[in-house]
Design a protein around this motif. Structure first.
Motif, PDB file in Angstrom:
ATOM      1  N   THR A 187      -4.146  -0.594  -1.275  1.00 59.92           N
ATOM      2  CA  THR A 187      -4.489   0.476  -2.204  1.00 59.92           C
ATOM      3  C   THR A 187      -3.184   1.080  -2.687  1.00 59.92           C
ATOM      4  OG1 THR A 187      -6.555   0.941  -1.059  1.00 59.92           O
ATOM      5  CG2 THR A 187      -5.675   2.679  -2.478  1.00 59.92           C
ATOM      6  N   SER A 225      -5.456  -6.631  -0.787  1.00 58.61           N
ATOM      7  CA  SER A 225      -6.126  -5.614   0.044  1.00 58.61           C
ATOM      8  C   SER A 225      -5.383  -4.277   0.101  1.00 58.61           C
ATOM      9  CB  SER A 225      -6.349  -6.123   1.477  1.00 58.61           C
ATOM     10  OG  SER A 225      -7.078  -7.321   1.452  1.00 58.61           O
ATOM     11  N   GLU A 257       1.495   5.445  -2.150  1.00 57.65           N
ATOM     12  CA  GLU A 257       1.396   6.307  -3.330  1.00 57.65           C
ATOM     13  C   GLU A 257       2.797   6.601  -3.834  1.00 57.65           C
ATOM     14  OE1 GLU A 257      -0.103  10.760  -4.509  1.00 57.65           O
ATOM     15  OE2 GLU A 257      -1.252   9.643  -3.032  1.00 57.65           O
ATOM     16  N   ALA A 271       0.824  -1.211   0.000  1.00 54.53           N
ATOM     17  CA  ALA A 271       0.000   0.000   0.000  1.00 54.53           C
ATOM     18  C   ALA A 271       0.855   1.257   0.000  1.00 54.53           C
ATOM     19  CB  ALA A 271      -0.928  -0.008   1.214  1.00 54.53           C
TER      20      ALA A 271
END
Length: 159
Positions: free
Chosen positions: A100, A98, A70, A68
């Motif tokens: 992101t 699961s 960015e 997970a």
């Protein structure tokens, strides 16, 4: 000794043929990581470098798993034939279960000024015109939408 070196190389290569490799990418990883679960890498470019090396070493299947987070790109991540494909070697990039994951080359546009009539203005940085806009974490209307008009403003003239 040359024959012995060649035999050792072939034995080592045979040990990797048909095997799968996984490279883990985590924002908390390191540029010095080896891509393992214990020592993940922190950059997509480093993961790509390790994936290419695994394919060259004879792995038939390589998976790059992003935990997970960015990832902000300052230049494109370019995929070529060296990244797999064809009929015998594969490289898959995926998010961890699961997780992101966001990969973005977008830039923050700051310095907004309220013009007082419901319009806001800011100078745009050099480069391509914005095609999408994210405001407060949500996708907004694209630049081509009648709901949003983005113009390059050189200066604001007084009324």
């Amino acid at each position: 000794t040359s024959l012995r070196t060649m035999c050792i190389f072939l034995i080592a290569l045979a040990g990797t043929l048909g095997q799968a490799a996984e490279i883990i990418v985590d924002l908390q990883g390191s540029t010095e990581g080896d891509g393992s679960a214990q020592r993940p890498v922190s950059s997509l470019a480093k993961a790509q470098e390790l994936a290419r090396a695994a394919l060259r070493q004879g792995h038939d299947e390589v998976t790059v798993t992003l935990r997970a987070g960015e990832w902000r790109l300052d230049k494109p991540l370019v995929f070529t034939a060296a990244d797999g494909g064809g009929t015998t070697r594969w490289c898959t990039w995926r998010a961890a279960p699961s997780a992101t994951v966001v990969i973005s080359a977008g830039r923050a546009i700051t310095g907004w000024t309220d013009l007082g009539d419901g319009r806001w203005a800011t100078p745009l940085p050099d480069g391509p015109e914005p095609g999408q806009l994210v405001m407060q974490g949500h996708w907004s209307a694209p630049a081509s939408s009648p709901l949003l008009k983005i113009e390059k403003v050189e200066r604001i003239l007084p009324p």
